[in-house]
Design an enzyme around this catalytic site. Structure first.
Site, PDB file in Angstrom:
ATOM      1  CB  THR A 134     -36.730  80.504 -35.960  1.00  0.00           C
ATOM      2  OG1 THR A 134     -37.267  79.013 -36.508  1.00  0.00           O
ATOM      3  CG2 THR A 134     -36.242  80.445 -34.459  1.00  0.00           C
ATOM      4  CG  ASP A 135     -40.941  77.632 -37.604  1.00  0.00           C
ATOM      5  OD1 ASP A 135     -39.615  77.361 -37.422  1.00  0.00           O
ATOM      6  OD2 ASP A 135     -41.601  77.133 -38.485  1.00  0.00           O
ATOM      7  CD  GLU A 136     -35.806  75.236 -35.607  1.00  0.00           C
ATOM      8  OE1 GLU A 136     -35.192  74.811 -34.524  1.00  0.00           O
ATOM      9  OE2 GLU A 136     -35.542  74.702 -36.510  1.00  0.00           O
ATOM     10  CE1 TYR A 159     -31.206  79.291 -35.308  1.00  0.00           C
ATOM     11  CE2 TYR A 159     -33.094  77.792 -35.117  1.00  0.00           C
ATOM     12  CZ  TYR A 159     -32.336  79.033 -35.605  1.00  0.00           C
ATOM     13  OH  TYR A 159     -33.008  79.720 -36.237  1.00  0.00           O
ATOM     14  CE  LYS A 163     -32.893  83.554 -34.585  1.00  0.00           C
ATOM     15  NZ  LYS A 163     -32.224  84.671 -35.310  1.00  0.00           N
TER      16      LYS A 163
HETATM   17  P1  NAD Z   1     -27.168  81.705 -42.130  1.00  0.00           P
HETATM   18  O1  NAD Z   1     -26.358  80.572 -41.222  1.00  0.00           O
HETATM   19  O2  NAD Z   1     -27.056  81.248 -43.772  1.00  0.00           O
HETATM   20  O3  NAD Z   1     -26.168  83.112 -42.112  1.00  0.00           O
HETATM   21  C1  NAD Z   1     -26.042  83.784 -41.053  1.00  0.00           C
HETATM   22  C2  NAD Z   1     -25.079  84.855 -41.237  1.00  0.00           C
HETATM   23  O4  NAD Z   1     -25.064  85.665 -40.084  1.00  0.00           O
HETATM   24  C3  NAD Z   1     -23.806  84.797 -41.746  1.00  0.00           C
HETATM   25  O5  NAD Z   1     -23.275  85.227 -43.122  1.00  0.00           O
HETATM   26  C4  NAD Z   1     -22.731  84.675 -40.640  1.00  0.00           C
HETATM   27  O6  NAD Z   1     -21.310  85.074 -41.102  1.00  0.00           O
HETATM   28  C5  NAD Z   1     -23.439  85.654 -39.896  1.00  0.00           C
HETATM   29  N1  NAD Z   1     -22.900  85.819 -38.664  1.00  0.00           N
HETATM   30  C6  NAD Z   1     -22.928  84.634 -37.677  1.00  0.00           C
HETATM   31  N2  NAD Z   1     -22.606  85.208 -36.602  1.00  0.00           N
HETATM   32  C7  NAD Z   1     -22.212  86.654 -36.522  1.00  0.00           C
HETATM   33  C8  NAD Z   1     -21.931  87.580 -35.642  1.00  0.00           C
HETATM   34  N3  NAD Z   1     -21.202  87.250 -34.310  1.00  0.00           N
HETATM   35  N4  NAD Z   1     -21.757  88.777 -36.220  1.00  0.00           N
HETATM   36  C9  NAD Z   1     -21.893  89.251 -37.434  1.00  0.00           C
HETATM   37  N5  NAD Z   1     -22.375  88.062 -38.365  1.00  0.00           N
HETATM   38  C10 NAD Z   1     -22.635  86.922 -38.002  1.00  0.00           C
HETATM   39  O7  NAD Z   1     -28.575  81.775 -41.572  1.00  0.00           O
HETATM   40  P2  NAD Z   1     -29.855  81.975 -42.546  1.00  0.00           P
HETATM   41  O8  NAD Z   1     -30.242  80.714 -42.990  1.00  0.00           O
HETATM   42  O9  NAD Z   1     -29.675  82.902 -43.563  1.00  0.00           O
HETATM   43  O10 NAD Z   1     -30.660  82.678 -41.306  1.00  0.00           O
HETATM   44  C11 NAD Z   1     -30.727  84.126 -41.051  1.00  0.00           C
HETATM   45  C12 NAD Z   1     -31.705  84.507 -40.002  1.00  0.00           C
HETATM   46  O11 NAD Z   1     -32.843  84.006 -40.136  1.00  0.00           O
HETATM   47  C13 NAD Z   1     -31.112  83.773 -38.621  1.00  0.00           C
HETATM   48  O12 NAD Z   1     -31.370  84.857 -37.656  1.00  0.00           O
HETATM   49  C14 NAD Z   1     -32.201  82.648 -38.366  1.00  0.00           C
HETATM   50  O13 NAD Z   1     -32.141  82.135 -37.088  1.00  0.00           O
HETATM   51  C15 NAD Z   1     -33.394  83.115 -39.254  1.00  0.00           C
HETATM   52  N6  NAD Z   1     -34.135  81.998 -39.896  1.00  0.00           N
HETATM   53  C16 NAD Z   1     -33.777  81.290 -40.668  1.00  0.00           C
HETATM   54  C17 NAD Z   1     -34.730  80.091 -41.261  1.00  0.00           C
HETATM   55  C18 NAD Z   1     -34.102  79.350 -42.436  1.00  0.00           C
HETATM   56  O14 NAD Z   1     -34.801  78.403 -42.712  1.00  0.00           O
HETATM   57  N7  NAD Z   1     -32.837  79.360 -42.824  1.00  0.00           N
HETATM   58  C19 NAD Z   1     -35.941  80.295 -41.125  1.00  0.00           C
HETATM   59  C20 NAD Z   1     -36.390  81.348 -39.925  1.00  0.00           C
HETATM   60  C21 NAD Z   1     -35.583  82.273 -39.297  1.00  0.00           C
HETATM   61  O1  DAU Z   2     -37.947  76.195 -38.983  1.00  0.00           O
HETATM   62  C1  DAU Z   2     -37.052  77.292 -39.103  1.00  0.00           C
HETATM   63  C2  DAU Z   2     -35.590  76.667 -38.850  1.00  0.00           C
HETATM   64  O2  DAU Z   2     -35.464  75.768 -39.966  1.00  0.00           O
HETATM   65  C3  DAU Z   2     -34.569  77.891 -38.957  1.00  0.00           C
HETATM   66  O3  DAU Z   2     -34.955  78.600 -37.739  1.00  0.00           O
HETATM   67  C4  DAU Z   2     -33.185  77.186 -38.918  1.00  0.00           C
HETATM   68  O4  DAU Z   2     -32.217  78.054 -38.936  1.00  0.00           O
HETATM   69  C5  DAU Z   2     -33.079  76.399 -40.129  1.00  0.00           C
HETATM   70  O5  DAU Z   2     -31.859  75.773 -40.184  1.00  0.00           O
HETATM   71  C6  DAU Z   2     -34.031  75.467 -40.239  1.00  0.00           C
HETATM   72  O6  DAU Z   2     -34.098  74.184 -39.133  1.00  0.00           O
HETATM   73  P1  DAU Z   2     -34.231  72.847 -39.333  1.00  0.00           P
HETATM   74  O7  DAU Z   2     -33.626  72.016 -38.283  1.00  0.00           O
HETATM   75  O8  DAU Z   2     -35.626  72.566 -39.488  1.00  0.00           O
HETATM   76  O9  DAU Z   2     -33.536  72.521 -40.640  1.00  0.00           O
HETATM   77  P2  DAU Z   2     -32.756  71.464 -41.402  1.00  0.00           P
HETATM   78  O10 DAU Z   2     -32.528  71.956 -42.829  1.00  0.00           O
HETATM   79  O11 DAU Z   2     -31.467  71.266 -40.690  1.00  0.00           O
HETATM   80  O12 DAU Z   2     -33.527  70.190 -41.331  1.00  0.00           O
HETATM   81  C7  DAU Z   2     -34.851  70.177 -41.876  1.00  0.00           C
HETATM   82  C8  DAU Z   2     -35.227  68.627 -41.584  1.00  0.00           C
HETATM   83  O13 DAU Z   2     -34.569  67.780 -42.072  1.00  0.00           O
HETATM   84  C9  DAU Z   2     -35.259  68.441 -39.837  1.00  0.00           C
HETATM   85  O14 DAU Z   2     -36.453  67.902 -39.653  1.00  0.00           O
HETATM   86  C10 DAU Z   2     -34.212  67.697 -39.968  1.00  0.00           C
HETATM   87  C11 DAU Z   2     -34.101  66.931 -41.133  1.00  0.00           C
HETATM   88  N1  DAU Z   2     -32.783  66.449 -41.665  1.00  0.00           N
HETATM   89  C12 DAU Z   2     -31.611  67.329 -41.939  1.00  0.00           C
HETATM   90  C13 DAU Z   2     -30.623  67.281 -42.286  1.00  0.00           C
HETATM   91  C14 DAU Z   2     -29.540  68.337 -42.575  1.00  0.00           C
HETATM   92  C15 DAU Z   2     -32.463  65.258 -42.036  1.00  0.00           C
HETATM   93  O15 DAU Z   2     -33.477  64.465 -42.054  1.00  0.00           O
HETATM   94  N2  DAU Z   2     -31.403  64.967 -42.823  1.00  0.00           N
HETATM   95  C16 DAU Z   2     -30.291  65.855 -42.857  1.00  0.00           C
HETATM   96  O16 DAU Z   2     -29.200  65.657 -43.143  1.00  0.00           O
END
Ligand code: NAD
Ligand code: DAU
Length: 359
Positions: A134-136, A159, A163
């Site tokens: 992630t970019d975080e 989180y 990561k």
């Molecule tokens: P998600 O939460 O939707 O899915 C995570 C999956 O991992 C689920 O299917 C869960 O059952 C599985 N999992 C969790 N713990 C596990 C374990 N111990 N063993 C096996 N499986 C397990 O997540 P996502 O949003 O699809 O993100 C996927 C990856 O991408 C993550 O590594 C996250 O950090 C990264 N990422 C997400 C975003 C985003 O915006 N969602 C952005 C950048 C990077």
């Molecule tokens: O930047 C990449 C990341 O983006 C991934 O690594 C994470 O897995 C993914 O969950 C996401 O993290 P964020 O915290 O940015 O996503 P989220 O959707 O929770 O929130 C997006 C923005 O919106 C953040 O600034 C918080 C805000 N927010 C979120 C929720 C759930 C609100 O204002 N209200 C809300 O109810």
């Protein structure tokens, strides 16, 4: 890439990635989805893939990446040559409420995968461990500037810290032991099958039901939004052309304040499913539901990715424009009622029991 183990393939991005790879004409191999099925794992995300490929080119293992034996057995049984590692605890708010699972899965689980693949691949060629991050990990930006691959790490939530630790471990295995790794750090994804705890699906579904649309703080925090299929195509590009040991940033080049996103969803919903015809809205407009709530502790202000490296070196670019893709995303959540219903009532967690033949 003959036998790809996708960890976390039942989650949001993992399931989109599996569908994307099967749609690629140059992929003739197998995918083994290794997923623990936490609350975020939903096999309904892959019903179409199961129907088409199950037990032929698609396999599912219910397993925990922290379980060394299960990981080793899967590597051996399916002769895995490529790992694409998505499995993680992914939600920042949950990491604030309870960091322990994040430390376990994201750090310890990644370590077990690294060590197991290192042992298994010792004398093999053409293997690859791709780590999805992630970019975080880079921290928070002021009003100017971008995260580059060289930006020093400064994670600020449990989180992002977990990561960051996993990224360091992956690089250590490359540097110290020569494990063939690549890493990608991506910005916020949106699109179909995203669990409705994340901002975009939460706002769409709450609005449709006439519930409050919670905005943390003043709503001016900025995220860089990327359509999930563009993330999948970037990872696929890295797997095919990325240089071993390298890191690639992936982003949408689409910065938006949270309040802009929420207002955009409200105005598109007025077009697609007018509030005047929605019985839940009771003469309110969708935008009347916007509610500013207490800020997330330690809420990072701004993320923005410089993705020029993957563009220049590997020739990747985003295919989706935000206005079009957010419209399609809203329509997807409206037209996939049964998916939404089973996520809301929790019945998605019984998918394996209901679909016994896929166990
Ligand atoms: P998600 O939460 O939707 O899915 C995570 C999956 O991992 C689920 O299917 C869960 O059952 C599985 N999992 C969790 N713990 C596990 C374990 N111990 N063993 C096996 N499986 C397990 O997540 P996502 O949003 O699809 O993100 C996927 C990856 O991408 C993550 O590594 C996250 O950090 C990264 N990422 C997400 C975003 C985003 O915006 N969602 C952005 C950048 C990077
Ligand atoms: O930047 C990449 C990341 O983006 C991934 O690594 C994470 O897995 C993914 O969950 C996401 O993290 P964020 O915290 O940015 O996503 P989220 O959707 O929770 O929130 C997006 C923005 O919106 C953040 O600034 C918080 C805000 N927010 C979120 C929720 C759930 C609100 O204002 N209200 C809300 O109810």
């Amino acid at each position: 890439m003959k036998n790809i183990m996708v960890t976390g393939g039942a989650g949001f991005i993992g399931s989109n990635f599996i569908r994307y790879v099967f749609s690629q004409k140059d992929f003739k191999g197998k995918i083994i989805n290794f997923d623990k099925l936490t609350y975020a794992g939903n096999l309904e995300n892959l019903t179409d893939i199961c129907e088409k490929y199950y037990d032929k080119r698609y396999f599912f293992i219910k397993g925990d990446i922290c379980d060394r034996k299960a990981v080793e057995k899967t590597l051996e049984k399916y002769e895995i040559d490529t790992i694409v590692h998505f499995a993680a605890e992914s939600h920042v708010d949950r990491s604030i409420l309870g960091p322990e699972e994040f430390i376990k899965t994201n750090i310890e689980g990644t370590f077990i995968l690294l060590q197991s693949s290192f042992n298994f691949w010792k004398n093999s060629k053409n293997t690859r461990f791709h780590h999805v991050s992630t970019d975080e990990v880079y921290g928070s930006l002021g009003p100017k500037g971008y995260f580059k691959e060289t930006t020093p790490y400064d994670p600020r939530s449990p989180y992002s810290s977990s990561k960051a630790a996993s990224d360091h471990l992956v690089r250590a295995y490359s540097h110290t032991y020569g494990l063939p790794v690549t890493v990608s750090n991506c910005s916020n994804n949106y699109g179909p099958y995203q669990f409705p705890e994340k901002l975009i699906p939460l706002i769409i579904l709450n609005a449709l039901e006439g519930k409050n649309l919670p905005i943390y703080g003043d709503g001016k925090n900025v995220r860089d939004w990327l359509y999930v299929e563009d993330h999948c195509s970037a990872i696929w590009t890295i797997l095919k052309k990325g240089k071993l040991g390298e890191t690639y940033n992936i982003g949408g080049e689409c910065e938006k304040q949270n309040i802009e996103i929420v207002k955009k969803i409200c105005s598109l919903l007025e077009e697609i499913k007018p509030s005047s015809k929605n019985p839940f809205l009771k003469s309110k407009k969708y935008s009347d539901l916007i509610t500013f709530v207490k800020d997330r502790p330690g809420h990072d202000k701004r993320y923005a990715i410089d993705c020029s490296k993957i563009k220049k070196e590997l020739g990747w670019k985003q295919a989706y424009d935000f206005d079009k893709a957010i419209r399609e995303t809203i329509k997807w959540y409206i037209s996939n009622e049964s998916w939404v219903k089973s996520v809301k009532d929790g019945s998605y967690r019984n998918w394996l029991n209901k679909n016994y033949s896929y166990r």
